[in-house]
Each structure stands twice: as C-alpha cells, then as structure tokens.
Design a protein around this motif. Structure first.
Motif, mmCIF file in Angstrom:
data_model
loop_
_atom_site.group_PDB
_atom_site.id
_atom_site.type_symbol
_atom_site.label_atom_id
_atom_site.label_comp_id
_atom_site.label_asym_id
_atom_site.label_seq_id
_atom_site.Cartn_x
_atom_site.Cartn_y
_atom_site.Cartn_z
ATOM 1 N N GLU A 100 0.836 -1.203 0.000
ATOM 2 C CA GLU A 100 0.000 0.000 0.000
ATOM 3 C C GLU A 100 0.874 1.257 0.000
ATOM 4 N N THR A 101 0.228 2.398 -0.269
ATOM 5 C CA THR A 101 0.830 3.711 -0.084
ATOM 6 C C THR A 101 -0.025 4.449 0.930
ATOM 7 N N ASN A 102 0.463 5.582 1.414
ATOM 8 C CA ASN A 102 -0.320 6.362 2.366
ATOM 9 C C ASN A 102 -0.651 7.725 1.768
ATOM 10 N N THR A 103 -1.600 8.399 2.400
ATOM 11 C CA THR A 103 -1.997 9.749 1.975
ATOM 12 C C THR A 103 -1.903 10.708 3.159
ATOM 13 N N GLU A 104 -0.886 10.512 3.962
ATOM 14 C CA GLU A 104 -0.688 11.363 5.131
ATOM 15 C C GLU A 104 0.023 12.655 4.742
ATOM 16 N N HIS A 105 -0.103 13.656 5.568
ATOM 17 C CA HIS A 105 0.590 14.941 5.396
ATOM 18 C C HIS A 105 0.201 15.653 4.109
ATOM 19 N N GLY A 106 -0.993 15.384 3.591
ATOM 20 C CA GLY A 106 -1.476 16.087 2.417
ATOM 21 C C GLY A 106 -0.899 15.606 1.104
ATOM 22 N N GLY A 107 -0.219 14.486 1.106
ATOM 23 C CA GLY A 107 0.355 13.940 -0.125
ATOM 24 C C GLY A 107 0.322 12.425 -0.079
ATOM 25 N N ARG A 108 1.216 11.814 -0.837
ATOM 26 C CA ARG A 108 1.313 10.361 -0.853
ATOM 27 C C ARG A 108 2.701 9.950 -0.396
ATOM 28 N N GLY A 109 2.778 8.758 0.174
ATOM 29 C CA GLY A 109 4.052 8.255 0.644
ATOM 30 C C GLY A 109 4.139 6.752 0.531
ATOM 31 N N VAL A 110 5.371 6.258 0.456
ATOM 32 C CA VAL A 110 5.615 4.820 0.411
ATOM 33 C C VAL A 110 7.001 4.548 0.973
ATOM 34 N N TYR A 111 7.174 3.387 1.574
ATOM 35 C CA TYR A 111 8.433 2.930 2.150
ATOM 36 C C TYR A 111 8.880 1.671 1.424
ATOM 37 N N PHE A 112 10.199 1.543 1.208
ATOM 38 C CA PHE A 112 10.752 0.364 0.559
ATOM 39 C C PHE A 112 12.227 0.263 0.926
ATOM 40 N N LEU A 113 12.860 -0.845 0.570
ATOM 41 C CA LEU A 113 14.257 -1.077 0.928
ATOM 42 C C LEU A 113 15.145 -0.983 -0.303
ATOM 43 N N ASP A 114 16.354 -0.480 -0.106
ATOM 44 C CA ASP A 114 17.335 -0.480 -1.194
ATOM 45 C C ASP A 114 18.113 -1.806 -1.138
ATOM 46 N N PRO A 115 19.000 -2.064 -2.094
ATOM 47 C CA PRO A 115 19.707 -3.346 -2.112
ATOM 48 C C PRO A 115 20.548 -3.642 -0.875
ATOM 49 N N ALA A 116 20.974 -2.618 -0.145
ATOM 50 C CA ALA A 116 21.757 -2.828 1.071
ATOM 51 C C ALA A 116 20.877 -2.960 2.313
ATOM 52 N N GLY A 117 19.576 -2.795 2.161
ATOM 53 C CA GLY A 117 18.661 -2.906 3.287
ATOM 54 C C GLY A 117 18.336 -1.596 3.972
ATOM 55 N N HIS A 118 18.750 -0.465 3.387
ATOM 56 C CA HIS A 118 18.391 0.828 3.960
ATOM 57 C C HIS A 118 16.908 1.093 3.704
ATOM 58 N N TYR A 119 16.278 1.783 4.647
ATOM 59 C CA TYR A 119 14.860 2.114 4.546
ATOM 60 C C TYR A 119 14.702 3.405 3.752
ATOM 61 N N LEU A 120 14.051 3.314 2.617
ATOM 62 C CA LEU A 120 13.816 4.489 1.787
ATOM 63 C C LEU A 120 12.351 4.880 1.873
ATOM 64 N N GLU A 121 12.123 6.181 1.795
ATOM 65 C CA GLU A 121 10.763 6.724 1.834
ATOM 66 C C GLU A 121 10.639 7.735 0.721
ATOM 67 N N MET A 122 9.538 7.659 -0.020
ATOM 68 C CA MET A 122 9.207 8.695 -1.005
ATOM 69 C C MET A 122 7.940 9.370 -0.531
ATOM 70 N N ILE A 123 7.960 10.701 -0.541
ATOM 71 C CA ILE A 123 6.779 11.483 -0.180
ATOM 72 C C ILE A 123 6.563 12.553 -1.236
ATOM 73 N N THR A 124 5.309 12.953 -1.410
ATOM 74 C CA THR A 124 4.994 13.988 -2.395
ATOM 75 C C THR A 124 4.747 15.339 -1.753
ATOM 76 N N GLN A 125 4.688 15.382 -0.435
ATOM 77 C CA GLN A 125 4.539 16.635 0.296
ATOM 78 C C GLN A 125 5.491 16.606 1.489
ATOM 79 N N PRO A 126 6.181 17.712 1.756
ATOM 80 C CA PRO A 126 7.074 17.725 2.923
ATOM 81 C C PRO A 126 6.275 17.682 4.223
ATOM 82 N N TYR A 127 6.897 17.175 5.269
ATOM 83 C CA TYR A 127 6.241 17.116 6.574
ATOM 84 C C TYR A 127 6.066 18.504 7.167
ATOM 85 N N LEU A 128 6.965 19.426 6.854
ATOM 86 C CA LEU A 128 6.882 20.804 7.376
ATOM 87 C C LEU A 128 6.604 21.770 6.270
#
Length: 128
Positions: A100-128
C-alpha cells in the motif's frame, strides 16, 4: 553563505548495484565517481556517494532511513518500477501495511528497501 545539504556517504554491499538502483527507481543522475565511491546526484545538486564496507571491518551494515521528496509524476513512475520489479513496499515505516501507499501529510508516501537494506521513503509533500 547559507547552510545547505551537499552530500552523504551511504554504506553498500555492492556500491554499483546500489547506485544503479537509485538511478533507476528515483531517476537520480549519474555523477563522476572516484576512489571508493560510486556517485549519483539528485535535483538540487545533492550527491549520494555509495561505498562498499570492508567485510572484515564491518560485517553488517547499520540500516539507515533516507526520505526523498518527489513530485506526483515521479512518485507514480517510481512506484510503478518498484511494483514491476516485485519489490516489497509499505504504507508505513512499521511495515504493517504491505503493498500500500499512504496519503498522510497532504500527499502520498511509500516505504521500501534499497539493495543494502536501507529504509527508503518517497513522499509527495514535505512534513513541514
């Protein structure tokens, strides 16, 4: 001069694979690389330098969280590539809402992992 973020070094298991992942998923640009670094650059000139950790010195990578502010069009393209590659993704950082994706903070967001296992987040609106 004001303070701006310029670059960071991200630990990788395979720096070329990690850089390619960022170029493909996030549409980061290739940048000149040197020494132990494989580099990509984001819009605004922020450079991400991927470096392989020496296996004998640091057997495990300490996973970090990196969040990227993207526009709606890039979000759609990147999410499409994440799904196309069959990568796990979540609407929340606790990973309780898989696929799933989220619609928090007035935009959309999603979390996923890179090949090394780092947690990546994409958001369409800044938190501040």
């Amino acid at each position: 001069m004001t303070c701006t973020f310029n670059h960071t070094i991200v630990a990788a298991r395979d720096r070329e694979t990690s850089a390619r992942f960022f170029r493909e998923i996030l549409e980061a640009s290739e940048a000149p690389s040197w020494g132990p670094f494989t580099n990509v650059v984001l819009d605004g000139g922020v450079m991400i330098q991927f470096a392989d950790l020496p296996e004998d010195a640091y057997p495990e990578i300490q996973n970090q969280h990196y969040a990227f502010l993207v526009d709606d069009a890039l979000f759609d393209r990147a999410l499409g590539r994440i799904r196309e590659h069959g990568l796990d993704h979540w609407a929340d950082p606790q990973r309780t809402r898989p696929g799933e994706t989220n619609t928090e903070h007035g935009g959309r967001g999603v979390y996923f992992l890179d090949p090394a296992g780092h947690y990546l987040e994409m958001i369409t609106q800044p938190y501040l």
